[in-house]
Design a protein around this motif. Structure first.
Motif, PDB file in Angstrom:
ATOM      1  N   VAL A  27       1.067  -0.841  -0.060  1.00  0.00           N
ATOM      2  CA  VAL A  27       0.370   0.445   0.149  1.00  0.00           C
ATOM      3  C   VAL A  27       0.853   0.810  -0.218  1.00  0.00           C
ATOM      4  O   VAL A  27       1.734   1.729   1.156  1.00  0.00           O
ATOM      5  CB  VAL A  27      -0.528   0.042   0.927  1.00  0.00           C
ATOM      6  N   LYS A  61      -9.631   6.562  -2.279  1.00  0.00           N
ATOM      7  CA  LYS A  61      -8.657   5.910  -2.863  1.00  0.00           C
ATOM      8  C   LYS A  61      -7.363   6.316  -2.106  1.00  0.00           C
ATOM      9  O   LYS A  61      -5.635   5.701  -1.825  1.00  0.00           O
ATOM     10  CB  LYS A  61      -8.094   5.789  -4.452  1.00  0.00           C
ATOM     11  N   ASN A  62      -7.181   7.296  -1.999  1.00  0.00           N
ATOM     12  CA  ASN A  62      -6.006   7.876  -0.684  1.00  0.00           C
ATOM     13  C   ASN A  62      -5.448   7.438  -0.058  1.00  0.00           C
ATOM     14  O   ASN A  62      -7.227   6.937   1.094  1.00  0.00           O
ATOM     15  CB  ASN A  62      -5.544   9.657  -1.085  1.00  0.00           C
ATOM     16  N   ASN A  63      -4.712   7.123   1.130  1.00  0.00           N
ATOM     17  CA  ASN A  63      -4.479   6.971   2.370  1.00  0.00           C
ATOM     18  C   ASN A  63      -3.757   7.739   3.122  1.00  0.00           C
ATOM     19  O   ASN A  63      -3.159   9.081   3.105  1.00  0.00           O
ATOM     20  CB  ASN A  63      -4.130   5.836   2.636  1.00  0.00           C
ATOM     21  N   GLU A  64      -3.521   7.376   4.300  1.00  0.00           N
ATOM     22  CA  GLU A  64      -2.213   7.907   5.625  1.00  0.00           C
ATOM     23  C   GLU A  64      -1.036   7.839   5.140  1.00  0.00           C
ATOM     24  O   GLU A  64       0.180   8.443   5.959  1.00  0.00           O
ATOM     25  CB  GLU A  64      -2.775   8.046   6.424  1.00  0.00           C
ATOM     26  N   GLY A  65      -0.001   6.460   4.363  1.00  0.00           N
ATOM     27  CA  GLY A  65       1.019   7.083   3.825  1.00  0.00           C
ATOM     28  C   GLY A  65       1.083   5.829   3.669  1.00  0.00           C
ATOM     29  O   GLY A  65       0.772   4.507   3.680  1.00  0.00           O
ATOM     30  N   GLU A  66       2.556   4.732   3.260  1.00  0.00           N
ATOM     31  CA  GLU A  66       2.843   3.476   2.943  1.00  0.00           C
ATOM     32  C   GLU A  66       2.187   2.396   4.882  1.00  0.00           C
ATOM     33  O   GLU A  66       2.045   2.615   5.326  1.00  0.00           O
ATOM     34  CB  GLU A  66       3.873   3.396   3.001  1.00  0.00           C
ATOM     35  N   ASN A  67       1.619   1.606   3.952  1.00  0.00           N
ATOM     36  CA  ASN A  67       0.984   0.807   4.615  1.00  0.00           C
ATOM     37  C   ASN A  67       0.245   1.072   5.875  1.00  0.00           C
ATOM     38  O   ASN A  67      -0.369   0.466   6.833  1.00  0.00           O
ATOM     39  CB  ASN A  67       1.992  -0.468   5.761  1.00  0.00           C
ATOM     40  N   THR A  68      -0.745   2.226   4.963  1.00  0.00           N
ATOM     41  CA  THR A  68      -2.476   3.046   6.039  1.00  0.00           C
ATOM     42  C   THR A  68      -3.399   2.696   4.773  1.00  0.00           C
ATOM     43  O   THR A  68      -2.823   1.987   3.586  1.00  0.00           O
ATOM     44  CB  THR A  68      -2.341   3.764   6.001  1.00  0.00           C
ATOM     45  N   LYS A 108       2.249   5.416  -0.226  1.00  0.00           N
ATOM     46  CA  LYS A 108       1.958   6.855   0.321  1.00  0.00           C
ATOM     47  C   LYS A 108       1.337   7.201  -1.207  1.00  0.00           C
ATOM     48  O   LYS A 108       2.274   6.703  -2.285  1.00  0.00           O
ATOM     49  CB  LYS A 108       3.175   7.297   0.585  1.00  0.00           C
ATOM     50  N   LYS A 109       0.044   7.476  -1.310  1.00  0.00           N
ATOM     51  CA  LYS A 109      -0.692   8.528  -2.496  1.00  0.00           C
ATOM     52  C   LYS A 109      -0.158   9.893  -2.148  1.00  0.00           C
ATOM     53  O   LYS A 109      -0.366  10.047  -0.943  1.00  0.00           O
ATOM     54  CB  LYS A 109      -1.292   8.222  -2.640  1.00  0.00           C
TER      55      LYS A 109
END
Lengths: 182, 182
Positions: free
Chosen positions: A3, B40-47, A5-6
């Motif tokens: 997953v 589809k956006n997240n809070e950063g890697e592995n979130t 970072k976007k």
């Protein structure tokens, strides 16, 4: 699988309105016909119940967001914002049915967004500024972005306040439920 | 005026179902027809993104909550829960329309709550236990309370993930928006 970072989103008026216009529907689904314990319990002294959070949101629609938008956009005169009374809802009648507060919020928000659209705000307008009583110059874009984040933050707060009502009921799962630790 | 601490709620099956049955409506209002960036956006890697959080909730309805309820209630045999795959949703097709995921969740949740009601769970039943693979004995009441808090926690997480998309857009207000600091 990973997953990644976007990038965070950049401010867009339409994407902001997309959130602002669904908040009344989210709050209706969340709080409509909810029983008193879930509505009126809080997180402890000097914290807010979901009922009080909704009262705060209603008050903001009446006195804060659009008033400040119009303060920024007016072509002459004082650009200083009035301070916002964050505790105003605690002075209101605490026995009004939740359905009335939800209707108030829906009507006020719908009307505010109609007014916002009618202003035909341009990209240049988003750079216009007003003066916040505490921290000074802010742009119209920052104000509207804050309106969005403020909605989202309070929906999250409602979730947390309600989740905490069951803090002593989840047994050993308490260590896996980060919402109970905030 | 003073906001006094109210006692936390005690577990009640009906008050738990009251929350569980509104979660599909909250998620529909929150995520239905939402544009891709917000979803589809997240809070950063592995979130997780809101889309992935919904996938996790769908998966839990399929494999976790009611399966464990029935494991506790069965009169003989193994009371050990299967471990729950918290990352299962990341292996699913990430291009399914959000409307399909919302429908899946609504159908599964509605069916699970029908099944839960049909079990006619008594106060004594709520004290029956199963074995969690990590932390051992838990009661049926604790399991259902956790189901409720798990819903509320993930609704709060959706709020936080979406709020953070505008972290760089709120200017000096960032210091007043606690949802951006978590």
């Amino acid at each position: 699988m990973a997953v990644l970072k976007k990038e965070e989103m950049q401010f867009e008026l339409q994407k902001s309105v997309e959130i602002l216009e669904r908040t009344p529907l989210i709050l209706e689904a969340y709080l409509g016909r909810l029983s008193k314990d879930w509505l009126k319990n809080n997180e402890g002294e000097n914290t807010w119940s979901p009922y009080e959070i909704l009262g705060h949101l209603v008050y903001g629609e009446k006195t804060d967001w659009m008033v400040r938008v119009k303060t920024i956009l007016r072509t002459s005169g004082n650009k200083l914002f009035e301070p916002f009374d964050r505790l105003a809802q605690l002075k209101e009648d605490q026995d009004r049915p939740i359905a009335e507060l939800l209707t108030d919020f829906n009507v006020l928000r719908t009307s505010n967004l109609e007014e916002l659209r009618a202003l035909n705000i341009s990209d240049e307008d988003l750079q216009l500024t007003g003066i916040h009583p505490e921290f000074g110059e802010v742009t119209l874009g920052q104000l509207i972005a804050t309106w969005v984040v403020h909605d989202l933050g309070h929906i999250g707060q409602i979730s947390r306040v309600m989740a905490k009502q069951y803090k002593n009921e989840v047994g050993p799962w308490i260590n896996y439920l980060s919402v109970l630790k905030r």
